[in-house]
Design a protein around this motif. Sequence first.
Motif, PDB file in Angstrom:
ATOM      1  N   ALA A   1       0.823  -1.211   0.000  1.00  0.00           N
ATOM      2  CA  ALA A   1       0.000   0.000   0.000  1.00  0.00           C
ATOM      3  C   ALA A   1       0.857   1.261   0.000  1.00  0.00           C
ATOM      4  CB  ALA A   1      -0.921   0.000   1.219  1.00  0.00           C
ATOM      5  N   ALA A   2       2.028   1.198   0.662  1.00  0.00           N
ATOM      6  CA  ALA A   2       2.877   2.393   0.775  1.00  0.00           C
ATOM      7  C   ALA A   2       4.287   1.986   1.172  1.00  0.00           C
ATOM      8  CB  ALA A   2       2.306   3.356   1.810  1.00  0.00           C
ATOM      9  N   LEU A   3       5.185   2.936   1.062  1.00  0.00           N
ATOM     10  CA  LEU A   3       6.553   2.799   1.542  1.00  0.00           C
ATOM     11  C   LEU A   3       6.781   3.988   2.463  1.00  0.00           C
ATOM     12  CD1 LEU A   3       9.128   1.060   1.239  1.00  0.00           C
ATOM     13  CD2 LEU A   3       9.825   2.581  -0.607  1.00  0.00           C
ATOM     14  N   LYS A   4       6.826   3.729   3.766  1.00  0.00           N
ATOM     15  CA  LYS A   4       6.858   4.804   4.770  1.00  0.00           C
ATOM     16  C   LYS A   4       8.238   4.922   5.416  1.00  0.00           C
ATOM     17  CE  LYS A   4       2.429   5.841   4.809  1.00  0.00           C
ATOM     18  NZ  LYS A   4       1.897   7.112   4.488  1.00  0.00           N
ATOM     19  N   PRO A   5       8.754   6.161   5.539  1.00  0.00           N
ATOM     20  CA  PRO A   5      10.028   6.359   6.244  1.00  0.00           C
ATOM     21  C   PRO A   5       9.811   6.374   7.755  1.00  0.00           C
ATOM     22  CG  PRO A   5       9.219   8.446   5.402  1.00  0.00           C
ATOM     23  CD  PRO A   5       8.244   7.393   4.937  1.00  0.00           C
ATOM     24  N   ARG A   6      10.814   5.889   8.483  1.00  0.00           N
ATOM     25  CA  ARG A   6      10.811   5.933   9.944  1.00  0.00           C
ATOM     26  C   ARG A   6      12.223   6.303  10.392  1.00  0.00           C
ATOM     27  NH1 ARG A   6       6.140   6.184   9.517  1.00  0.00           N
ATOM     28  NH2 ARG A   6       4.611   4.598   9.991  1.00  0.00           N
ATOM     29  N   THR A   7      12.310   7.153  11.412  1.00  0.00           N
ATOM     30  CA  THR A   7      13.597   7.546  11.958  1.00  0.00           C
ATOM     31  C   THR A   7      14.079   6.475  12.932  1.00  0.00           C
ATOM     32  OG1 THR A   7      12.925   9.854  11.791  1.00  0.00           O
ATOM     33  CG2 THR A   7      14.824   9.387  13.178  1.00  0.00           C
ATOM     34  N   THR A   8      15.373   6.145  12.857  1.00  0.00           N
ATOM     35  CA  THR A   8      15.959   5.175  13.786  1.00  0.00           C
ATOM     36  C   THR A   8      16.375   5.892  15.061  1.00  0.00           C
ATOM     37  OG1 THR A   8      18.232   5.471  13.040  1.00  0.00           O
ATOM     38  CG2 THR A   8      16.883   3.866  11.826  1.00  0.00           C
TER      39      THR A   8
ATOM     40  N   LEU B   1      20.606   3.391   4.031  1.00  0.00           N
ATOM     41  CA  LEU B   1      20.734   3.793   5.434  1.00  0.00           C
ATOM     42  C   LEU B   1      22.114   4.385   5.708  1.00  0.00           C
ATOM     43  CD1 LEU B   1      19.597   3.870   8.290  1.00  0.00           C
ATOM     44  CD2 LEU B   1      20.369   1.525   8.593  1.00  0.00           C
ATOM     45  N   ALA B   2      23.154   3.738   5.207  1.00  0.00           N
ATOM     46  CA  ALA B   2      24.527   4.214   5.426  1.00  0.00           C
ATOM     47  C   ALA B   2      25.277   4.175   4.103  1.00  0.00           C
ATOM     48  CB  ALA B   2      25.226   3.342   6.454  1.00  0.00           C
ATOM     49  N   GLN B   3      26.122   5.143   3.902  1.00  0.00           N
ATOM     50  CA  GLN B   3      26.929   5.208   2.695  1.00  0.00           C
ATOM     51  C   GLN B   3      28.169   4.332   2.866  1.00  0.00           C
ATOM     52  OE1 GLN B   3      25.879   6.750  -0.047  1.00  0.00           O
ATOM     53  NE2 GLN B   3      24.033   7.292   1.071  1.00  0.00           N
ATOM     54  N   PRO B   4      28.746   3.833   1.768  1.00  0.00           N
ATOM     55  CA  PRO B   4      29.939   2.975   1.883  1.00  0.00           C
ATOM     56  C   PRO B   4      31.090   3.630   2.645  1.00  0.00           C
ATOM     57  CG  PRO B   4      29.038   2.846  -0.330  1.00  0.00           C
ATOM     58  CD  PRO B   4      28.265   3.909   0.390  1.00  0.00           C
ATOM     59  N   TRP B   5      31.274   4.932   2.494  1.00  0.00           N
ATOM     60  CA  TRP B   5      32.388   5.581   3.187  1.00  0.00           C
ATOM     61  C   TRP B   5      32.260   5.440   4.699  1.00  0.00           C
ATOM     62  CZ3 TRP B   5      31.273   9.530   6.536  1.00  0.00           C
ATOM     63  CH2 TRP B   5      30.074  10.221   6.359  1.00  0.00           C
ATOM     64  N   MET B   6      31.030   5.350   5.210  1.00  0.00           N
ATOM     65  CA  MET B   6      30.838   5.169   6.655  1.00  0.00           C
ATOM     66  C   MET B   6      31.374   3.810   7.099  1.00  0.00           C
ATOM     67  SD  MET B   6      27.005   6.600   7.122  1.00  0.00           S
ATOM     68  CE  MET B   6      26.540   8.251   6.682  1.00  0.00           C
ATOM     69  N   TYR B   7      31.148   2.791   6.278  1.00  0.00           N
ATOM     70  CA  TYR B   7      31.651   1.461   6.614  1.00  0.00           C
ATOM     71  C   TYR B   7      33.159   1.380   6.437  1.00  0.00           C
ATOM     72  CZ  TYR B   7      27.083  -0.360   7.562  1.00  0.00           C
ATOM     73  OH  TYR B   7      25.859  -0.586   8.141  1.00  0.00           O
ATOM     74  N   PHE B   8      33.724   2.116   5.490  1.00  0.00           N
ATOM     75  CA  PHE B   8      35.188   2.155   5.355  1.00  0.00           C
ATOM     76  C   PHE B   8      35.810   2.782   6.602  1.00  0.00           C
ATOM     77  CE2 PHE B   8      34.651   1.733   0.638  1.00  0.00           C
ATOM     78  CZ  PHE B   8      35.425   0.588   0.503  1.00  0.00           C
ATOM     79  N   ILE B   9      35.202   3.834   7.114  1.00  0.00           N
ATOM     80  CA  ILE B   9      35.707   4.456   8.350  1.00  0.00           C
ATOM     81  C   ILE B   9      35.597   3.470   9.512  1.00  0.00           C
ATOM     82  CG2 ILE B   9      35.246   6.257  10.069  1.00  0.00           C
ATOM     83  CD1 ILE B   9      34.520   8.110   7.695  1.00  0.00           C
ATOM     84  N   LEU B  10      34.438   2.814   9.638  1.00  0.00           N
ATOM     85  CA  LEU B  10      34.251   1.834  10.710  1.00  0.00           C
ATOM     86  C   LEU B  10      35.251   0.685  10.566  1.00  0.00           C
ATOM     87  CD1 LEU B  10      32.728   0.859  13.197  1.00  0.00           C
ATOM     88  CD2 LEU B  10      31.027  -0.159  11.662  1.00  0.00           C
ATOM     89  N   LEU B  11      35.502   0.238   9.340  1.00  0.00           N
ATOM     90  CA  LEU B  11      36.477  -0.828   9.108  1.00  0.00           C
ATOM     91  C   LEU B  11      37.874  -0.367   9.523  1.00  0.00           C
ATOM     92  CD1 LEU B  11      37.107  -3.671   8.105  1.00  0.00           C
ATOM     93  CD2 LEU B  11      37.313  -2.726   5.796  1.00  0.00           C
ATOM     94  N   GLY B  12      38.231   0.871   9.210  1.00  0.00           N
ATOM     95  CA  GLY B  12      39.526   1.408   9.609  1.00  0.00           C
ATOM     96  C   GLY B  12      39.680   1.408  11.127  1.00  0.00           C
TER      97      GLY B  12
END
Length: 182
Positions: free
Chosen positions: A96-103, A150-161
Amino acid sequence: MQDREVREFRISPLIRVTLLSLYIALTVPLPFLSKATGAPISPGVLWVGLAMGAVAVYGALSERAIANAEGIQVTYPQWVPRGLRKGWILPWNEVAALKPRTTGQGGLVYYFVSKSGQGYLLPMRVVGFSELVKIVEAKTGIDTRDVRPLAQPWMYFILLGFTLLLLLIDAWTIATALTLGH
């Protein structure tokens, strides 16, 4: 997407490697520290718990989203217990819809809302997310222009570092714990 075509989307390898490495970095020193400090929990019990946790994390990161002409499905390998992670199936004509929700961390996730009002989390950490969103738009007619991962790849590269840095600190911690244990 053709009528008989099936598209499968798996969680990004970058995300899987990062989160599994973070789990290892956060937990592996514990049995060594337990032995070095004489903690009441034995290292053997910790190793068993860590192994079970690693299997659970790997299972959760084995999620797959499958889109075909009839609908979308989120599934896990058969070895993942149903009680641990439940998949779901949603026919396109029931969306019926695609609804955004804040985490809780301030991010934005999207839920499919079925005609019966039930919510289904849109898989957002998959390789080919933009293709999945295009399929959703084509099959449901819902405008998905503003839907972003939800998260961009650069965020995971920083977390991996930072995780790799933590693993170096773990190596020092384990070496110190082994030295204290002798």
